[in-house]
Design an enzyme around this catalytic site. Structure first.
Site, PDB file in Angstrom:
ATOM      1  N   ARG A   7       0.822  -1.224   0.000  1.00 41.72           N
ATOM      2  CA  ARG A   7       0.000   0.000   0.000  1.00 41.72           C
ATOM      3  C   ARG A   7       0.851   1.268   0.000  1.00 41.72           C
ATOM      4  NH1 ARG A   7      -2.229  -3.619  -1.321  1.00 41.72           N
ATOM      5  NH2 ARG A   7      -4.090  -4.648  -0.498  1.00 41.72           N
TER       6      ARG A   7
ATOM      7  N   SER B  41     -11.255   0.064   3.502  1.00 43.14           N
ATOM      8  CA  SER B  41     -10.534  -0.347   4.716  1.00 43.14           C
ATOM      9  C   SER B  41      -9.879   0.866   5.364  1.00 43.14           C
ATOM     10  CB  SER B  41      -9.464  -1.381   4.376  1.00 43.14           C
ATOM     11  OG  SER B  41     -10.058  -2.557   3.873  1.00 43.14           O
TER      12      SER B  41
ATOM     13  N   GLU C  87      -4.884   3.187   6.682  1.00 41.55           N
ATOM     14  CA  GLU C  87      -4.716   3.070   5.239  1.00 41.55           C
ATOM     15  C   GLU C  87      -5.326   4.296   4.567  1.00 41.55           C
ATOM     16  OE1 GLU C  87      -6.336  -0.012   1.844  1.00 41.55           O
ATOM     17  OE2 GLU C  87      -5.316  -0.841   3.590  1.00 41.55           O
TER      18      GLU C  87
END
Length: 306
Positions: free
Chosen positions: A176, A226, A296
């Site tokens: 990520r 998320s 995130e």
């Protein structure tokens, strides 16, 4: 006064849509966020480049958003300029198994188009919201794959106005993460390498992933996907659920009863509500399991940009 003159200059340059005090709750999937001093939606890459030259001449702070699917914007809004990469930077060209795509194109839409053409490599994107540019920025992924597996090059606009093509191996991809997060670069185009596949199989795989997301994730309420990165080898949702935090609510925001790594806007939630829940989760998980949780989603405070 500086803002008024900037807007006038941008409009005169015909860079695209230019608005003062645009509510960002209209442009985030959480439906949260105060106004941007100046909001621009450029007509294309050249218009974006022209707009950046003008913005930099005013020495104003700025940031870029896509579909706002991974963003929590301050209730006070964003100081300076917000640039939205939309459908006007959503072009798509195909040359055999290689595609060149604009950073503003919906990631899900791209995956759908490619699956219908029997091209494999984007099945994992079937249920990932956001834009292609955002997917490169975050190295978006699921089901064992991510952007680092298919990106050949990204065309990046840097804060000083440079437009540069960057190769995959120079993107510093990890979980990520990409170098764009450190250097504040904007992915305006991407070249992706796919493979010819069986149309029925590719379409089936993508539909399967989409259905899995529908069944396991709470898209019936405004949310941002998320919230926390998985603290590997653990999974964020499993830890939050184990801690008994499913359904925990503050103000108009709530940890989803369906998936514990989602915070949903159930009743006109404010950014402050979401932030309170985020901090509560971090503190609880750290106390119970000695695990540090990191978001995130990107949290943007009014004074935080550039």
């Amino acid at each position: 006064m500086k803002t008024k003159q900037l807007i006038s200059d941008l409009q005169e340059a015909k860079v695209g849509k230019v608005v003062e005090n645009e509510l960002l709750s209209k442009h985030t999937t959480w439906k949260i966020g105060g106004p941007a001093d100046v909001f621009i939606e450029p007509d294309g890459v050249d218009a974006l480049s022209k707009a950046m030259d003008i913005i930099n001449s005013y020495d104003l702070s700025w940031r870029v958003i896509g579909r706002g699917s991974n963003l929590l914007v301050d209730d006070e809004g964003i100081e300076g300029v917000v640039i939205k990469l939309g459908q006007n930077i959503g072009h798509l060209e195909r040359n055999d198994s290689t595609i060149r795509v604009g950073g503003g194109l919906s990631f899900i839409k791209l995956a759908t188009i490619m699956s219908k053409e029997g091209m494999s490599g984007l099945e994992f994107a079937g249920g990932i919201p956001g834009t292609v540019g955002g997917a490169v920025f975050m190295n978006a992924g699921a089901h064992g794959s991510d952007m680092s597996h298919i990106l050949v090059q990204a065309r990046v606009l840097f804060p000083d106005g440079r437009l540069v093509w960057i190769n995959n191996e120079d993107m510093n991809f990890s979980y990520r993460t990409s170098r764009l997060q450190e250097e504040e670069g904007i992915c305006v185009e991407a070249i992706l390498q796919l493979q010819a596949g069986d149309k029925e199989k590719v379409t089936h795989e993508m539909k399967k992933y989409k259905q899995y997301r529908r069944e396991t994730q709470p898209w019936n309420y405004p949310c941002a996907g998320s919230v926390f990165r998985n603290p590997l080898p653990n999974h964020a949702g499993a830890l939050i659920e184990k801690a008994g935090l499913k359904g925990y609510r503050h103000g108009g925001a709530q940890i989803s009863e369906q998936h514990a790594n989602f915070i949903v806007n159930v009743d006109q939630a404010k950014a402050a509500d979401v932030l309170t829940i985020i901090e509560h989760v971090k503190k609880t998980i750290n106390q119970l399991y000695n695990v540090e949780m990191h978001t995130e989603v990107e949290i943007v405070e009014r004074k935080q940009i550039l």
